[in-house]
Design a protein around this motif. Sequence first.
Motif, PDB file in Angstrom:
ATOM      1  N   ALA A 234      54.482  41.057  46.897  1.00  0.00           N
ATOM      2  CA  ALA A 234      53.689  39.851  46.654  1.00  0.00           C
ATOM      3  C   ALA A 234      52.196  40.158  46.633  1.00  0.00           C
ATOM      4  N   ALA A 235      51.753  41.036  47.521  1.00  0.00           N
ATOM      5  CA  ALA A 235      50.326  41.339  47.614  1.00  0.00           C
ATOM      6  C   ALA A 235      49.817  42.036  46.358  1.00  0.00           C
ATOM      7  N   CYS A 236      50.633  42.886  45.757  1.00  0.00           N
ATOM      8  CA  CYS A 236      50.198  43.655  44.585  1.00  0.00           C
ATOM      9  C   CYS A 236      49.788  42.766  43.412  1.00  0.00           C
ATOM     10  N   SER A 237      50.346  41.581  43.332  1.00  0.00           N
ATOM     11  CA  SER A 237      50.034  40.698  42.206  1.00  0.00           C
ATOM     12  C   SER A 237      48.911  39.724  42.530  1.00  0.00           C
ATOM     13  N   ARG A 238      48.373  39.795  43.770  1.00  0.00           N
ATOM     14  CA  ARG A 238      47.391  38.787  44.185  1.00  0.00           C
ATOM     15  C   ARG A 238      45.999  39.333  44.438  1.00  0.00           C
ATOM     16  N   PHE A 239      45.892  40.577  44.853  1.00  0.00           N
ATOM     17  CA  PHE A 239      44.563  41.151  45.039  1.00  0.00           C
ATOM     18  C   PHE A 239      44.655  42.673  45.010  1.00  0.00           C
ATOM     19  N   ALA A 240      43.506  43.291  44.734  1.00  0.00           N
ATOM     20  CA  ALA A 240      43.467  44.752  44.672  1.00  0.00           C
ATOM     21  C   ALA A 240      43.808  45.335  46.032  1.00  0.00           C
ATOM     22  N   LYS A 280      51.181  44.726  37.771  1.00  0.00           N
ATOM     23  CA  LYS A 280      50.250  43.631  38.064  1.00  0.00           C
ATOM     24  C   LYS A 280      49.036  44.150  38.820  1.00  0.00           C
ATOM     25  N   GLN A 281      49.274  45.089  39.734  1.00  0.00           N
ATOM     26  CA  GLN A 281      48.166  45.690  40.468  1.00  0.00           C
ATOM     27  C   GLN A 281      47.244  46.451  39.525  1.00  0.00           C
ATOM     28  N   THR A 282      47.811  47.136  38.564  1.00  0.00           N
ATOM     29  CA  THR A 282      47.015  47.876  37.589  1.00  0.00           C
ATOM     30  C   THR A 282      46.132  46.938  36.774  1.00  0.00           C
ATOM     31  N   SER A 283      46.652  45.766  36.447  1.00  0.00           N
ATOM     32  CA  SER A 283      45.839  44.782  35.738  1.00  0.00           C
ATOM     33  C   SER A 283      44.663  44.335  36.598  1.00  0.00           C
ATOM     34  N   LEU A 284      44.897  44.163  37.910  1.00  0.00           N
ATOM     35  CA  LEU A 284      43.832  43.722  38.808  1.00  0.00           C
ATOM     36  C   LEU A 284      42.785  44.813  39.021  1.00  0.00           C
ATOM     37  N   ASN A 285      43.242  46.063  39.142  1.00  0.00           N
ATOM     38  CA  ASN A 285      42.267  47.135  39.410  1.00  0.00           C
ATOM     39  C   ASN A 285      41.783  47.813  38.134  1.00  0.00           C
ATOM     40  N   GLU A 286      42.262  47.324  36.977  1.00  0.00           N
ATOM     41  CA  GLU A 286      41.812  47.782  35.652  1.00  0.00           C
ATOM     42  C   GLU A 286      42.164  49.242  35.384  1.00  0.00           C
ATOM     43  N   GLY A 287      43.253  49.707  36.008  1.00  0.00           N
ATOM     44  CA  GLY A 287      43.681  51.086  35.782  1.00  0.00           C
ATOM     45  C   GLY A 287      42.783  52.092  36.464  1.00  0.00           C
TER      46      GLY A 287
END
Length: 695
Positions: A234-240, A280-287
Amino acid sequence: MESTALRQTDIPGFKGKARALYIQASTLYTRAGDEGRSDLLDEALTLAEKAHLSDPGNLQSCNLLARIQLRRGELDSAERWAGIGLGLKPDSTSILYTAGLIALEQHQLDQAEDYFARATRISRVATRAPVSLAHIHLLKGNFNEAFAEYRQLLQQHPDDVYLQSRLMEAAAGVRLDEYDAVLADELLQWFEFEGDISLLDRLTLGQLKLRYRAIQGERPLEITDLLDDPLLIAACSRFAMADPDLERLLTSARLSILTQTTRQLAIDNKLQPLALAIAKQTSLNEGSWMESDDEQQQIARLQTVGSKLLQLADAQSLAAASACCLLIAMYRPIQQTPLRPQLLPQRLQHPAFDQGVSQLLLQQLAEQEQRTLHADVIPQLGYDSQMPHPSPDFKQSPIAQLYESNPYPRWQYLGNYPASDYMDMLQKQFPGKLSHLSPRSQLNVLVAGCGTGRQALRLARFFTDLHVTALDLSLASLSYGRSRQADFGLSVDWIQGDILDVAQLNQSFDAIECSGVLHHMNNPLTGLMALSSILKAGGVIKLALYSRTARRGIQTLRNNLDTPTINSANQLRQLRFGLKDMDIGQQAGLSDRQIQEIVHSRDFYSLSGTRDLLCNPTEHVFDIAGIEDWLSRAGLKWVGMLASGQAVKLANEFFQQPAAELTPAQWQQIEKQHPQLFAGMYQFYATKPALADLR
């Protein structure tokens, strides 16, 4: 903040006409609050005084008089009436609560804490004293204590939005030493709050680390431990995931999934939730995570294979393309890959294409499309509003190019607080310093250098009767903000332009907010003078500037590694890896403490954040002691530091004064002993004195 509504009772003990007078006064007091009418408050005061004269020994009239004077801003009188009430009944929860509110308004936090604690010990239900007590602990930086109190209060009132918001504020400063399985379950529930759940990131990451550390104390950590952890998913899709250890863990898991899946192009159902979470985490941290040469080669091959499969577009090919896209999305935001033109809705929505992957890709592509559409209608300062696109001679400064390539900051949540009056908020923040501010029907506010628009939208959401204009050099940043305003039902005027050209707005402003902007201009004072020229006499300006003391390590890194020349995604990934996992920081002359300060900064965990933090082409730093003189050169006067948490505690420890009263020279003394106190910038307010005041 806290409700000041009086509890309804059967008004026992009143004598004669005092009862009727009290009822009339209480009714007017309530109406005055609901309608915002000071005339009704004055009438309530007169009637309450008469009620007291008719029955001097009645506690409730004293309490009402204290509340009326508190709302009128007559704090000395309010304190006197509360004192009379406490003299009549020292253990009255209502009078203790009112006395606490008065002390809070006077910034006497210790006294307020004592009153609220006494009321709470007598009864946890007779007043809102437990809520106010938690609020005091939050203001004083006692985060663990405040968090425990808000957590308990939320168990009793789970739908209270105010409590939800304050709990998350407290959670941002909490430090726990043990993994708490009950807390982990509660965090999953709190992720569904409407407020700024990014404030839960440090607590969440801390709990995850404690859990994995406990497992590693017994046996080697396995990928199944991650698959079985709903909090991690759940955390991976909500914040870096702003922690170096968790980043290493997830990059290892990513490689494991890639290795297991690349050949057959079918992701095991058990691995799918973790793969989606990493994407989803990659989208948040921009790779931003480092990739080995082998990983880069595999991703390049997957892009080639994926392109062919999408072209074939039959059921079998699309099923394989789905897995291919998910593997790539674990490494790159999909909209930045060569596959982007082929990711057509009819292909992504085909029954053979995995539904979870389809939803992820459609959402990312839709967000990009929305920003493109909004960019097309944002006007440029100094040009006809019917011709919104930049002209060929538009200034292409290095700063504009940076934020055009890497809009900053990337954000998801605004927060959720009751709307309040902007000027009233400032007067309460800095009592006695802004007494010249008066209520106005609508305030004209400029956010100068608004970036991706979060602060502009927060102003529009949290304060009543503001007309907000948001100005920035970067069209990409502006379109990010404008595309989000509909999500919150807000309205802001977005304009692309340079702070040096603000006179072309042909407006004057009651308030200006300019955070993290002037220190990136070639001449910060010139920018400040341009803003001062459009600030109304008596108006206020909020500024945020880099601290020389707090950024010594970053300044050393900038000079020794020439980081302003680093701008590509791969260069930024290598810089991050070198600081986090190699000895590049030590080679650049940084101490271990300075390296850790960088590596544990939230900005370090996205490409745009890293570039803004370490690689900005222009950067100036300031000493807080010299700020007053710098402000005066622009015709401005220091008001006070926006302080919370540790800064509030240190102000009291060093000078036994409220933080709002400290001078820049006093803050400099504190900063010498606590060099990272302003790692997040100096944030302070100034005002433009009226001509009569200058004379």
